[in-house]
Design a protein around this motif. Structure first.
Motif, PDB file in Angstrom:
ATOM      1  N   SER A  26       0.293  16.847  11.243  1.00 34.58           N
ATOM      2  CA  SER A  26      -1.033  16.256  11.127  1.00 34.58           C
ATOM      3  C   SER A  26      -1.295  15.207  12.196  1.00 34.58           C
ATOM      4  O   SER A  26      -2.438  14.955  12.540  1.00 34.58           O
ATOM      5  N   ASP A  27      -0.245  14.599  12.758  1.00 37.35           N
ATOM      6  CA  ASP A  27      -0.472  13.579  13.775  1.00 37.35           C
ATOM      7  C   ASP A  27       0.623  13.527  14.826  1.00 37.35           C
ATOM      8  O   ASP A  27       0.350  13.565  16.009  1.00 37.35           O
ATOM      9  N   ARG A  28       1.881  13.449  14.419  1.00 43.51           N
ATOM     10  CA  ARG A  28       2.960  13.194  15.363  1.00 43.51           C
ATOM     11  C   ARG A  28       3.103  14.286  16.413  1.00 43.51           C
ATOM     12  O   ARG A  28       3.323  13.999  17.577  1.00 43.51           O
ATOM     13  N   THR A  55       0.837  -1.208   0.000  1.00 50.02           N
ATOM     14  CA  THR A  55       0.000   0.000   0.000  1.00 50.02           C
ATOM     15  C   THR A  55       0.866   1.250   0.000  1.00 50.02           C
ATOM     16  O   THR A  55       0.583   2.210  -0.721  1.00 50.02           O
ATOM     17  N   ILE A  56       1.930   1.241   0.780  1.00 51.50           N
ATOM     18  CA  ILE A  56       2.845   2.391   0.808  1.00 51.50           C
ATOM     19  C   ILE A  56       3.486   2.597  -0.562  1.00 51.50           C
ATOM     20  O   ILE A  56       3.605   3.725  -1.039  1.00 51.50           O
ATOM     21  N   VAL A  57       3.867   1.505  -1.201  1.00 55.94           N
ATOM     22  CA  VAL A  57       4.487   1.598  -2.521  1.00 55.94           C
ATOM     23  C   VAL A  57       3.532   2.235  -3.528  1.00 55.94           C
ATOM     24  O   VAL A  57       3.938   3.035  -4.368  1.00 55.94           O
ATOM     25  N   TRP A  58       2.249   1.921  -3.429  1.00 59.40           N
ATOM     26  CA  TRP A  58       1.275   2.403  -4.400  1.00 59.40           C
ATOM     27  C   TRP A  58       0.668   3.759  -4.046  1.00 59.40           C
ATOM     28  O   TRP A  58      -0.109   4.310  -4.833  1.00 59.40           O
ATOM     29  N   LEU A  59       0.989   4.336  -2.895  1.00 55.96           N
ATOM     30  CA  LEU A  59       0.448   5.652  -2.532  1.00 55.96           C
ATOM     31  C   LEU A  59       0.871   6.702  -3.554  1.00 55.96           C
ATOM     32  O   LEU A  59       2.023   6.724  -4.003  1.00 55.96           O
ATOM     33  N   SER A  60      -0.046   7.582  -3.870  1.00 56.16           N
ATOM     34  CA  SER A  60       0.327   8.708  -4.730  1.00 56.16           C
ATOM     35  C   SER A  60       1.224   9.648  -3.922  1.00 56.16           C
ATOM     36  O   SER A  60       1.241   9.615  -2.690  1.00 56.16           O
ATOM     37  N   ASP A  61       1.977  10.479  -4.615  1.00 52.08           N
ATOM     38  CA  ASP A  61       2.854  11.425  -3.926  1.00 52.08           C
ATOM     39  C   ASP A  61       2.066  12.321  -2.980  1.00 52.08           C
ATOM     40  O   ASP A  61       2.533  12.639  -1.883  1.00 52.08           O
ATOM     41  N   GLY A  62       0.875  12.724  -3.369  1.00 53.41           N
ATOM     42  CA  GLY A  62       0.051  13.589  -2.519  1.00 53.41           C
ATOM     43  C   GLY A  62      -0.325  12.921  -1.209  1.00 53.41           C
ATOM     44  O   GLY A  62      -0.242  13.530  -0.144  1.00 53.41           O
ATOM     45  N   HIS A  63      -0.732  11.651  -1.272  1.00 46.75           N
ATOM     46  CA  HIS A  63      -1.086  10.936  -0.044  1.00 46.75           C
ATOM     47  C   HIS A  63       0.142  10.688   0.824  1.00 46.75           C
ATOM     48  O   HIS A  63       0.076  10.781   2.052  1.00 46.75           O
ATOM     49  N   ASN A 121       2.826  12.543   0.965  1.00 46.35           N
ATOM     50  CA  ASN A 121       3.187  13.827   1.575  1.00 46.35           C
ATOM     51  C   ASN A 121       2.305  14.142   2.775  1.00 46.35           C
ATOM     52  O   ASN A 121       2.779  14.693   3.776  1.00 46.35           O
ATOM     53  N   GLN A 122       1.016  13.792   2.720  1.00 43.16           N
ATOM     54  CA  GLN A 122       0.130  13.990   3.874  1.00 43.16           C
ATOM     55  C   GLN A 122       0.590  13.147   5.060  1.00 43.16           C
ATOM     56  O   GLN A 122       0.577  13.605   6.198  1.00 43.16           O
ATOM     57  N   LEU A 123       1.008  11.915   4.791  1.00 41.36           N
ATOM     58  CA  LEU A 123       1.493  11.048   5.867  1.00 41.36           C
ATOM     59  C   LEU A 123       2.786  11.570   6.474  1.00 41.36           C
ATOM     60  O   LEU A 123       3.049  11.388   7.665  1.00 41.36           O
ATOM     61  N   LEU A 124       3.617  12.208   5.667  1.00 42.30           N
ATOM     62  CA  LEU A 124       4.912  12.692   6.135  1.00 42.30           C
ATOM     63  C   LEU A 124       4.827  14.021   6.885  1.00 42.30           C
ATOM     64  O   LEU A 124       5.815  14.441   7.484  1.00 42.30           O
TER      65      LEU A 124
END
Length: 86
Positions: free
Chosen positions: A77-79, A60-68, A70-73
């Motif tokens: 937003s969370d950390r 799933t991580i491999v297939w994430l779009s760059d936009g998604h 970047n949101q995780l990074l």
């Protein structure tokens, strides 16, 4: 990015893993073989927090779009959120 160590995770759960680090984070990476299948064990060396990822989660991580991705990074937003549960 730096990779430190030559941890051999093939010996079981007790062997040290490799450390992947940068000026922003250091994470120890090992393989966990204690379950039904091999999982990647990631430990944040700053906090001690551990996450296990199976093959589906890694794909799933491999297939994430760059936009998604970047949101995780984005740590705000969370950390670094006061409401987040460690």
């Amino acid at each position: 990015m730096t990779v430190v160590g030559t941890g051999s995770s093939d010996a079981g759960d007790t062997s040290p893993g490799d450390i992947v680090g940068s000026e922003f984070a250091e994470v120890e990476v090992t393989f966990d073989r204690s379950g039904n299948g091999i999982r990647l064990r990631l430990e944040d060396l700053r906090t001690g927090r551990v996450r296990f990822l199976d093959a589906l989660e890694l794909e799933t991580i491999v297939w994430l779009s760059d936009g998604h991705l970047n949101q995780l990074l984005d740590p705000s937003s969370d950390r670094w959120n006061n409401d987040s549960a460690g």
